[in-house]
Design an enzyme around this catalytic site. Structure first.
Site, mmCIF file in Angstrom:
data_model
loop_
_atom_site.group_PDB
_atom_site.id
_atom_site.type_symbol
_atom_site.label_atom_id
_atom_site.label_comp_id
_atom_site.label_asym_id
_atom_site.label_seq_id
_atom_site.Cartn_x
_atom_site.Cartn_y
_atom_site.Cartn_z
ATOM 1 N N CYS A 1 0.131 1.777 11.938
ATOM 2 C CA CYS A 1 0.830 2.110 10.696
ATOM 3 C C CYS A 1 2.016 3.040 10.865
ATOM 4 O O CYS A 1 2.835 3.156 9.983
ATOM 5 C CB CYS A 1 -0.168 2.680 9.703
ATOM 6 S SG CYS A 1 -1.491 1.506 9.430
ATOM 7 N N THR B 1 12.455 -6.761 -10.504
ATOM 8 C CA THR B 1 11.944 -8.107 -10.792
ATOM 9 C C THR B 1 10.657 -8.333 -10.023
ATOM 10 O O THR B 1 10.590 -8.089 -8.816
ATOM 11 C CB THR B 1 13.005 -9.161 -10.407
ATOM 12 O OG1 THR B 1 14.178 -8.891 -11.157
ATOM 13 C CG2 THR B 1 12.514 -10.574 -10.699
ATOM 14 N N GLY C 1 0.813 -1.210 0.000
ATOM 15 C CA GLY C 1 0.000 0.000 0.000
ATOM 16 C C GLY C 1 0.854 1.270 0.000
ATOM 17 O O GLY C 1 0.548 2.241 -0.692
ATOM 18 N N THR C 2 1.926 1.265 0.772
ATOM 19 C CA THR C 2 2.775 2.460 0.861
ATOM 20 C C THR C 2 3.356 2.798 -0.508
ATOM 21 O O THR C 2 3.322 3.945 -0.955
ATOM 22 C CB THR C 2 3.911 2.225 1.886
ATOM 23 O OG1 THR C 2 3.312 1.988 3.161
ATOM 24 C CG2 THR C 2 4.846 3.414 1.976
ATOM 25 N N GLN D 1 -7.872 -0.123 3.091
ATOM 26 C CA GLN D 1 -8.772 -0.664 4.119
ATOM 27 C C GLN D 1 -10.136 -1.047 3.553
ATOM 28 O O GLN D 1 -10.876 -1.813 4.172
ATOM 29 C CB GLN D 1 -8.962 0.359 5.249
ATOM 30 C CG GLN D 1 -7.705 0.630 6.056
ATOM 31 C CD GLN D 1 -7.261 -0.561 6.905
ATOM 32 O OE1 GLN D 1 -8.054 -1.460 7.218
ATOM 33 N NE2 GLN D 1 -5.995 -0.587 7.266
ATOM 34 N N ASN E 1 -8.216 3.928 8.165
ATOM 35 C CA ASN E 1 -7.677 2.796 8.915
ATOM 36 C C ASN E 1 -7.943 2.882 10.410
ATOM 37 O O ASN E 1 -7.941 1.871 11.092
ATOM 38 C CB ASN E 1 -6.171 2.668 8.661
ATOM 39 C CG ASN E 1 -5.447 3.988 8.654
ATOM 40 O OD1 ASN E 1 -5.826 4.913 7.934
ATOM 41 N ND2 ASN E 1 -4.432 4.099 9.470
HETATM 42 N N1 PLP Z 1 -2.966 2.967 3.547
HETATM 43 C C1 PLP Z 1 -3.750 2.572 4.551
HETATM 44 C C2 PLP Z 1 -5.109 3.174 4.702
HETATM 45 C C3 PLP Z 1 -3.300 1.608 5.459
HETATM 46 O O1 PLP Z 1 -4.091 1.229 6.470
HETATM 47 C C4 PLP Z 1 -1.997 1.068 5.285
HETATM 48 C C5 PLP Z 1 -1.451 0.095 6.253
HETATM 49 O O2 PLP Z 1 -1.870 -0.067 7.324
HETATM 50 C C6 PLP Z 1 -1.221 1.500 4.197
HETATM 51 C C7 PLP Z 1 -1.739 2.448 3.355
HETATM 52 C C8 PLP Z 1 0.139 0.956 3.955
HETATM 53 O O3 PLP Z 1 0.088 -0.327 3.388
HETATM 54 P P1 PLP Z 1 1.361 -1.297 3.479
HETATM 55 O O4 PLP Z 1 1.447 -1.763 4.895
HETATM 56 O O5 PLP Z 1 1.035 -2.407 2.514
HETATM 57 O O6 PLP Z 1 2.543 -0.514 3.037
#
Ligand code: PLP
Length: 384
Positions: A327, A235, A69-70, A177, A149
């Protein structure tokens, strides 16, 4: 153990692991290699891409596999902002995940973008009038999360998309989420890009997806061998991609039925907690506002305690939940989400989030509600 931290992460589903296993062992090729093993990996990767597209309702060419997600948030925000020739103005909200807020902050600091951070009301919702006022003909990007979240508030993304379309402004939404609980079809939502993360869905950590509609150009963040149509070099995590596709398909399969069942359990749980601890404050939208709240989120503040102490007490009783969100690494600050909702910093420090999974049972929730009462009394007697 009772695990109520599914918004933090989820275990890998057995079926997902089984789908991944061959790609980690016998069929371990690099999709860029021009031999049989490589070709086979490429077929698996493209199969995963098609499966994600089918689950979501987009084109396979819109699917970019990332590390989570990040990275998806970073790629969407930096990628759109730096590729868009017009303007240097970004609109976002005060309750975004750090991956969004820090990406926007980077663009402001290093590239001189101007940023409008939209406030939220006491439920955590952005106001459409504020979105309308913030958008300018030269706005480069609007990024507003689908579901939060910490408090589970669901933003009116389709209505925000309509406003963005008036100005031709690209809209990205962090749907990390929302996945598995709400419909994701980007055409229905009207978004140009959508971020997803595998480990919230029963796939492993370290795999994610950015859905980015082909008509917008996207500047890559990672440069290198040109994988993922040049949008994300490196990759590919073939087994992760296959696992992600599998987990998403499984989650989509029973989404509506599961969401409704868990919503009911959650509503009963909240009522039980409030009956046992009348001082508990449910944060985020009211339960009746079904469309505005994730079905699996129950988040409270317990004035007169500390979230961390409650977490410890509950942990002793074998209950896993979270103080706010998981997070941000090692942060003791009051949650920026709760303070943006107008909650006093001191009260915000008493937040505890319970996030249910599709497997959570009524019996488990009854146990947790009783343990919350015990933990609350224990922490109150220590601090009082
Ligand atoms: N965005 C939201 C709303 C999240 O809750 C999170 C992780 O908790 C992320 C982004 C980040 O995702 P990741 O842990 O896969 O980097």
């Amino acid at each position: 153990m009772i695990f109520l931290d599914s918004a933090g992460t989820t275990p890998v589903r057995r079926e997902v692991l089984e789908a991944m296993w061959p790609l980690l062992t016998g069929d371990f090729g690099n999709p860029s290699s021009h031999h049989e093993l490589g070709e086979s990996a490429k077929r698996a990767l493209n199969g995963a891409r098609k499966s994600v597209a089918a689950s979501i309702g987009c084109r396979a060419s819109d699917v970019i596999f990332t590390s989570g997600g990040t990275e998806s948030d970073n790629l969407a925000i930096k990628g759109f902002a730096l590729a868009e020739p017009r303007g240097r103005h970004i609109v976002t909200s005060a309750v975004e995940h750090e991956a969004v807020l820090e990406s926007v902050d980077y663009l402001a600091r290093i590239h001189g973008f101007e940023v409008t951070v939209l406030p939220v009301d006491s439920r955590g919702l952005v106001d459409l009038d504020n979105v309308r006022d913030a958008l300018r003909p030269n706005t480069t990007l609007c990024t507003i999360m689908y579901a939060n979240n910490e408090v589970g508030v669901v933003q009116p993304i389709a209505a925000i998309a309509e406003l963005c379309q008036v100005h031709g402004v690209p809209l990205h939404t962090d749907a990390v989420q929302a996945a598995g609980w709400l419909p994701l079809d980007p055409a229905v939502l009207g978004v140009d890009a959508l971020s997803l993360s595998g480990h919230k869905l029963g796939a492993p950590k370290g795999i994610g997806v950015l859905i980015a509609k082909g008509r917008r150009s996207l500047e890559p963040v990672l440069h290198g061998g040109g994988q993922e149509r040049g949008k994300r070099s490196g990759t590919e995590n073939v087994a992760g991609a296959v696992g992600f596709a599998h987990a998403l398909a499984l989650a989509e399969n029973d989404r509506a039925e599961r969401a409704e069942r868990i919503r009911r359990l959650r509503d009963d749980f909240v009522a039980d907690v409030q009956a046992r601890v009348p001082a508990a404050i449910l944060t985020g939208p009211e339960l009746g506002e079904t469309a505005n709240r994730l079905p699996n989120n129950a988040s409270f503040c317990f004035p007169g305690t500390s979230g961390e102490s409650l977490l410890l007490e509950l942990g002793r009783a074998g209950i896993i939940c979270s103080a706010g969100s998981a997070c941000a690494v090692g942060s003791d600050d009051a949650s920026h989400v709760l303070t943006a909702m107008g909650i006093d910093e001191e009260i915000a420090q008493t937040a505890v989030r319970f996030s249910l999974s599709g497997e959570t049972t009524a019996e488990e929730l009854a146990t947790v509600a009783a343990e919350i009462e015990t933990a609350y009394r224990a922490v109150r007697s220590l601090s009082g």
